[in-house]
Design an enzyme around this catalytic site. Structure first.
Site, PDB file in Angstrom:
ATOM      1  N   ASN A  52       0.692  -1.350   0.366  1.00  0.00           N
ATOM      2  CA  ASN A  52       0.402  -0.060   0.299  1.00  0.00           C
ATOM      3  C   ASN A  52       1.105   0.925   0.369  1.00  0.00           C
ATOM      4  O   ASN A  52       1.653   1.793   0.847  1.00  0.00           O
ATOM      5  CB  ASN A  52      -1.241  -0.581   1.390  1.00  0.00           C
ATOM      6  CG  ASN A  52      -1.935   1.030   1.360  1.00  0.00           C
ATOM      7  OD1 ASN A  52      -0.942   2.218   0.348  1.00  0.00           O
ATOM      8  ND2 ASN A  52      -3.310   1.039   1.544  1.00  0.00           N
TER       9      ASN A  52
ATOM     10  N   GLU B  90      -4.094   1.428  -3.541  1.00  0.00           N
ATOM     11  CA  GLU B  90      -3.815   2.999  -2.619  1.00  0.00           C
ATOM     12  C   GLU B  90      -3.072   4.439  -4.239  1.00  0.00           C
ATOM     13  O   GLU B  90      -2.119   5.022  -3.426  1.00  0.00           O
ATOM     14  CB  GLU B  90      -3.500   3.372  -1.399  1.00  0.00           C
ATOM     15  CG  GLU B  90      -4.828   3.187  -0.767  1.00  0.00           C
ATOM     16  CD  GLU B  90      -5.321   3.817   0.796  1.00  0.00           C
ATOM     17  OE1 GLU B  90      -5.406   5.148   0.544  1.00  0.00           O
ATOM     18  OE2 GLU B  90      -4.300   4.147   1.617  1.00  0.00           O
TER      19      GLU B  90
ATOM     20  N   ASP C  64      -4.203  -4.850   0.869  1.00  0.00           N
ATOM     21  CA  ASP C  64      -4.448  -4.253   2.114  1.00  0.00           C
ATOM     22  C   ASP C  64      -6.008  -4.437   2.776  1.00  0.00           C
ATOM     23  O   ASP C  64      -6.600  -4.233   2.258  1.00  0.00           O
ATOM     24  CB  ASP C  64      -4.089  -2.437   1.663  1.00  0.00           C
ATOM     25  CG  ASP C  64      -4.498  -2.206   4.022  1.00  0.00           C
ATOM     26  OD1 ASP C  64      -5.137  -2.796   4.080  1.00  0.00           O
ATOM     27  OD2 ASP C  64      -4.782  -0.353   3.131  1.00  0.00           O
TER      28      ASP C  64
ATOM     29  N   ASN D  71      -6.710  -4.284   5.271  1.00  0.00           N
ATOM     30  CA  ASN D  71      -7.605  -3.776   6.427  1.00  0.00           C
ATOM     31  C   ASN D  71      -8.494  -4.625   7.207  1.00  0.00           C
ATOM     32  O   ASN D  71      -8.930  -4.223   8.329  1.00  0.00           O
ATOM     33  CB  ASN D  71      -8.902  -2.749   5.938  1.00  0.00           C
ATOM     34  CG  ASN D  71      -7.883  -1.808   5.775  1.00  0.00           C
ATOM     35  OD1 ASN D  71      -6.956  -0.994   6.473  1.00  0.00           O
ATOM     36  ND2 ASN D  71      -8.065  -0.626   4.518  1.00  0.00           N
TER      37      ASN D  71
ATOM     38  N   ASP E  24      -1.814  -6.112   5.868  1.00  0.00           N
ATOM     39  CA  ASP E  24      -1.336  -6.636   4.857  1.00  0.00           C
ATOM     40  C   ASP E  24      -1.420  -7.910   4.927  1.00  0.00           C
ATOM     41  O   ASP E  24       0.353  -8.204   5.183  1.00  0.00           O
ATOM     42  CB  ASP E  24      -0.389  -5.424   4.467  1.00  0.00           C
ATOM     43  CG  ASP E  24      -0.431  -4.311   4.403  1.00  0.00           C
ATOM     44  OD1 ASP E  24      -1.497  -3.401   3.294  1.00  0.00           O
ATOM     45  OD2 ASP E  24      -0.179  -3.583   5.196  1.00  0.00           O
TER      46      ASP E  24
ATOM     47  N   ASP F 235       2.734   5.029   4.898  1.00  0.00           N
ATOM     48  CA  ASP F 235       2.487   4.238   6.277  1.00  0.00           C
ATOM     49  C   ASP F 235       2.549   2.720   6.204  1.00  0.00           C
ATOM     50  O   ASP F 235       1.782   1.794   7.489  1.00  0.00           O
ATOM     51  CB  ASP F 235       1.233   4.575   6.532  1.00  0.00           C
ATOM     52  CG  ASP F 235       0.159   4.785   6.318  1.00  0.00           C
ATOM     53  OD1 ASP F 235       0.292   4.514   5.179  1.00  0.00           O
ATOM     54  OD2 ASP F 235      -1.033   5.397   6.737  1.00  0.00           O
ATOM     55  N   HIS F 236       2.692   1.858   5.495  1.00  0.00           N
ATOM     56  CA  HIS F 236       2.894   0.598   4.917  1.00  0.00           C
ATOM     57  C   HIS F 236       3.947  -0.082   4.618  1.00  0.00           C
ATOM     58  O   HIS F 236       4.750   0.625   3.912  1.00  0.00           O
ATOM     59  CB  HIS F 236       1.579   0.145   4.092  1.00  0.00           C
ATOM     60  CG  HIS F 236      -0.333   0.098   4.631  1.00  0.00           C
ATOM     61  ND1 HIS F 236      -0.219  -0.820   4.553  1.00  0.00           N
ATOM     62  CD2 HIS F 236      -0.819   1.866   4.976  1.00  0.00           C
ATOM     63  CE1 HIS F 236      -1.497  -0.176   5.808  1.00  0.00           C
ATOM     64  NE2 HIS F 236      -1.868   1.015   4.853  1.00  0.00           N
TER      65      HIS F 236
END
Length: 264
Positions: free
Chosen positions: A7, A34, A145, A147, A219, A248-249
């Site tokens: 991501n 993303e 991802d 989530n 993930d 941030d991943h």
DNA sequence: ATGGCCATCATGGATGGA
């Protein structure tokens, strides 16, 4: 063969990091989530100059998924798993005999929110599609991802996250349904003793989350048994979460038929 | 601490992320 899921949190905002990362990690297949850019703005040359072909499914501002592959891609599918989904969250291709499904699962915002209902509906559609793919047979790999933190131990603070979005029982039930379809959580299976910060894949930008070890494992690679047999390791690239303006991943790489480089 | 950060679109501040 190595397959990475990442991501990227806006591809164009990450252009200062991607070339060096690509040259160093050199995955055969890169599944991005993303990307946050329309197809006409996708930096194809970045990948094509390095021997990748790309399959992209983007939209303006939000979401967006892409697959870059050094191997030929066939049977490219856009817009799965939810029929008529206005959000660009799924793309699939057959690569080296493997059906590779790259997913950016709905975040859901908060339990009870309308976005949470959308998340559950989206996951239901994914479960149905997975059953159909399984029925068709052949090696199947879902990555991206999700989530979803599959267990309390996949968070840095189980009490803080108890029952919240990413951890709620209905989300985890749907993750379990994917496993019940015959898929295996490759990281957990290959690294049963890896917990805590070295098993996390996402850290909040706020409050120095990465430095403090406040992360989540969201993930994933979900694979069929034949692919698990070929899996040597699943490696989380924590280095990519460091440095100037990271996503941030962290990228997560599945090594098939190939040992990962020794840790330095 | 009702927070902290980051990206987008746009040019201020709302929205989304997880």
């Amino acid at each position: 063969m190595r397959i990475t899921t990442w991501n990227i949190n806006s591809l164009r905002a990450r252009l200062h990091r991607v070339p060096d990362w690509l040259d160093q990690a050199a995955p055969d297949v890169l599944c991005l989530q993303e990307t946050k850019c329309q197809d006409k703005e996708f930096p194809r040359e970045l990948f094509e100059a390095r021997g990748y072909q790309v399959a992209i499914y983007g939209q303006k501002t939000y979401n967006g998924v892409a697959i870059a592959s050094k191997l030929p891609m066939t049977d490219i599918e856009l817009g799965l798993p939810l029929q008529g989904d206005p959000e660009a969250r799924g793309i699939a291709a057959t690569i080296g005999g493997i059906k590779v499904v790259n997913l950016y699962v709905v975040n859901g915002k908060a339990v009870g929110d309308a976005k949470y209902a959308y998340k559950l509906r989206w996951l239901d559609a994914l479960c149905d599609r997975t059953d159909a793919w399984r029925a068709a047979g052949g090696p199947l790999l879902l990555c991206g991802d999700f989530n979803i933190a599959p267990t309390d131990e996949d968070t840095w603070d189980a009490d803080l996250w108890f029952g919240k979005v990413l951890c709620s029982p209905p989300e985890r039930a749907r993750f379990q349904r994917l496993l019940d379809s015959g898929l295996v959580d490759a990281f957990r299976k290959k690294h049963p003793d890896a917990w805590g910060r070295y098993a996390h894949t996402w850290w909040d930008y706020r409050g120095g989350g990465f430095q403090r070890g406040f992360g989540m494992r969201i993930d994933h690679f979900l694979v069929t048994a034949d692919l698990l047999d070929r899996s040597r390791a699943v490696v989380i690239d924590r280095e990519a979460r460091k440095g100037e303006k990271p996503s941030d991943h962290a990228p997560v790489t599945l090594f098939l038929d190939e040992d990962p480089p020794a840790a330095s």
